[in-house]
Design a protein around this motif. Structure first.
Motif, PDB file in Angstrom:
ATOM      1  N   ASP A  93       0.880  -1.170   0.116  1.00 25.62           N
ATOM      2  CA  ASP A  93      -0.207   0.190   0.264  1.00 25.62           C
ATOM      3  C   ASP A  93       0.982   1.137  -0.088  1.00 25.62           C
ATOM      4  O   ASP A  93       1.067   2.205  -0.612  1.00 25.62           O
ATOM      5  CB  ASP A  93      -1.164  -0.066   1.561  1.00 25.62           C
ATOM      6  CG  ASP A  93      -2.112  -0.778   0.953  1.00 25.62           C
ATOM      7  OD1 ASP A  93      -2.410  -1.903  -0.449  1.00 25.62           O
ATOM      8  OD2 ASP A  93      -2.338  -1.462   1.925  1.00 25.62           O
ATOM      9  N   TYR A  94       2.031   0.814   0.708  1.00 29.09           N
ATOM     10  CA  TYR A  94       3.048   2.750   0.739  1.00 29.09           C
ATOM     11  C   TYR A  94       3.398   2.654  -0.156  1.00 29.09           C
ATOM     12  O   TYR A  94       4.039   3.898  -0.846  1.00 29.09           O
ATOM     13  CB  TYR A  94       4.197   2.202   1.406  1.00 29.09           C
ATOM     14  CG  TYR A  94       4.668   3.190   1.815  1.00 29.09           C
ATOM     15  CD1 TYR A  94       5.048   4.064   2.450  1.00 29.09           C
ATOM     16  CD2 TYR A  94       6.234   3.118   0.865  1.00 29.09           C
ATOM     17  CE1 TYR A  94       6.230   5.784   2.519  1.00 29.09           C
ATOM     18  CE2 TYR A  94       7.183   4.286   1.046  1.00 29.09           C
ATOM     19  CZ  TYR A  94       6.883   5.398   1.516  1.00 29.09           C
ATOM     20  OH  TYR A  94       7.625   6.382   2.055  1.00 29.09           O
ATOM     21  N   GLU A  95       3.925   1.703  -1.129  1.00 27.91           N
ATOM     22  CA  GLU A  95       4.660   2.118  -2.583  1.00 27.91           C
ATOM     23  C   GLU A  95       3.158   2.882  -4.071  1.00 27.91           C
ATOM     24  O   GLU A  95       3.752   3.301  -4.641  1.00 27.91           O
ATOM     25  CB  GLU A  95       5.397   0.115  -3.448  1.00 27.91           C
ATOM     26  CG  GLU A  95       5.987  -0.111  -2.582  1.00 27.91           C
ATOM     27  CD  GLU A  95       6.696  -1.338  -2.622  1.00 27.91           C
ATOM     28  OE1 GLU A  95       7.901  -1.651  -3.295  1.00 27.91           O
ATOM     29  OE2 GLU A  95       5.732  -2.654  -2.860  1.00 27.91           O
ATOM     30  N   LYS A  96       2.250   1.846  -3.504  1.00 27.91           N
ATOM     31  CA  LYS A  96       1.359   2.673  -4.366  1.00 27.91           C
ATOM     32  C   LYS A  96       0.494   4.250  -4.041  1.00 27.91           C
ATOM     33  O   LYS A  96       0.380   5.292  -4.545  1.00 27.91           O
ATOM     34  CB  LYS A  96      -0.176   2.018  -4.317  1.00 27.91           C
ATOM     35  CG  LYS A  96      -0.447   0.202  -4.488  1.00 27.91           C
ATOM     36  CD  LYS A  96      -1.501   0.178  -4.884  1.00 27.91           C
ATOM     37  CE  LYS A  96      -1.548  -1.015  -3.273  1.00 27.91           C
ATOM     38  NZ  LYS A  96      -3.177  -1.315  -3.331  1.00 27.91           N
ATOM     39  N   GLU A  97       0.908   4.449  -2.653  1.00 26.93           N
ATOM     40  CA  GLU A  97       0.750   6.151  -2.224  1.00 26.93           C
ATOM     41  C   GLU A  97       1.709   6.979  -2.507  1.00 26.93           C
ATOM     42  O   GLU A  97       1.640   8.180  -3.040  1.00 26.93           O
ATOM     43  CB  GLU A  97       0.494   6.117  -0.460  1.00 26.93           C
ATOM     44  CG  GLU A  97      -0.314   5.459  -0.256  1.00 26.93           C
ATOM     45  CD  GLU A  97      -0.955   5.601   1.556  1.00 26.93           C
ATOM     46  OE1 GLU A  97       0.047   6.354   1.760  1.00 26.93           O
ATOM     47  OE2 GLU A  97      -1.831   4.854   2.049  1.00 26.93           O
ATOM     48  N   VAL A  98       2.798   6.332  -2.370  1.00 27.06           N
ATOM     49  CA  VAL A  98       4.473   7.288  -2.638  1.00 27.06           C
ATOM     50  C   VAL A  98       4.529   7.282  -4.189  1.00 27.06           C
ATOM     51  O   VAL A  98       5.558   8.325  -5.195  1.00 27.06           O
ATOM     52  CB  VAL A  98       4.790   7.171  -2.148  1.00 27.06           C
ATOM     53  CG1 VAL A  98       4.623   7.386   0.023  1.00 27.06           C
ATOM     54  CG2 VAL A  98       5.826   5.578  -2.082  1.00 27.06           C
ATOM     55  N   GLY A  99       3.686   6.044  -5.441  1.00 21.80           N
ATOM     56  CA  GLY A  99       4.609   6.033  -6.735  1.00 21.80           C
ATOM     57  C   GLY A  99       5.521   4.727  -6.563  1.00 21.80           C
ATOM     58  O   GLY A  99       6.667   5.490  -6.029  1.00 21.80           O
ATOM     59  N   MET A 100       4.947   3.432  -7.241  1.00 25.84           N
ATOM     60  CA  MET A 100       5.761   2.806  -7.430  1.00 25.84           C
ATOM     61  C   MET A 100       6.304   3.217  -8.735  1.00 25.84           C
ATOM     62  O   MET A 100       6.063   3.561  -9.991  1.00 25.84           O
ATOM     63  CB  MET A 100       5.188   1.287  -7.220  1.00 25.84           C
ATOM     64  CG  MET A 100       3.776   1.593  -7.769  1.00 25.84           C
ATOM     65  SD  MET A 100       3.319  -0.364  -8.279  1.00 25.84           S
ATOM     66  CE  MET A 100       4.219  -0.826  -8.854  1.00 25.84           C
ATOM     67  N   ASP A 101       7.584   2.303  -8.778  1.00 27.93           N
ATOM     68  CA  ASP A 101       8.472   2.270 -10.408  1.00 27.93           C
ATOM     69  C   ASP A 101       7.590   1.334 -11.037  1.00 27.93           C
ATOM     70  O   ASP A 101       7.700   0.005 -10.957  1.00 27.93           O
ATOM     71  CB  ASP A 101       9.831   1.513 -10.708  1.00 27.93           C
ATOM     72  CG  ASP A 101      10.722   1.269 -10.794  1.00 27.93           C
ATOM     73  OD1 ASP A 101      10.545   1.803 -11.979  1.00 27.93           O
ATOM     74  OD2 ASP A 101      11.453   0.555 -11.219  1.00 27.93           O
TER      75      ASP A 101
END
Length: 94
Positions: A59-67
């Protein structure tokens, strides 16, 4: 860097007459994939720190913009164990 998912049962094997090591890579369709940790149907899977193994996007990666270049496919089934296991995924579909 991610290249793709190794296919265990390719429908078509390109360059099958090439010399040297050839590895069938799924470009599109359904294929089993090694994953670590829990995975829910529909989740995007990305490369993990373990070579040859994917993991679900947090969920964190989705929020901060994942690669987005690390995405290998989407899970077609659930996996509720923490270790490494196989799940069927779909690759090549946007």
């Amino acid at each position: 860097e991610v290249f793709g998912v190794v296919s265990t049962n390719p429908a078509y094997l390109m360059n099958s007459a090439a010399e040297g090591l050839t590895v069938p890579v799924a470009l599109e369709g359904r294929v089993p994939c090694k994953v670590m940790g829990e995975v829910h149907k529909g989740q995007r899977l990305i490369s993990s720190n373990e070579p040859g193994v994917a993991r679900a996007v947090s969920d964190y990666e989705k929020e901060v913009g994942m690669d987005w270049f690390r995405v290998v496919g989407r899970a077609l089934e659930n996996k509720d164990t923490l270790g490494i296991g196989l799940v069927e995924i779909v690759v090549g579909v946007k």
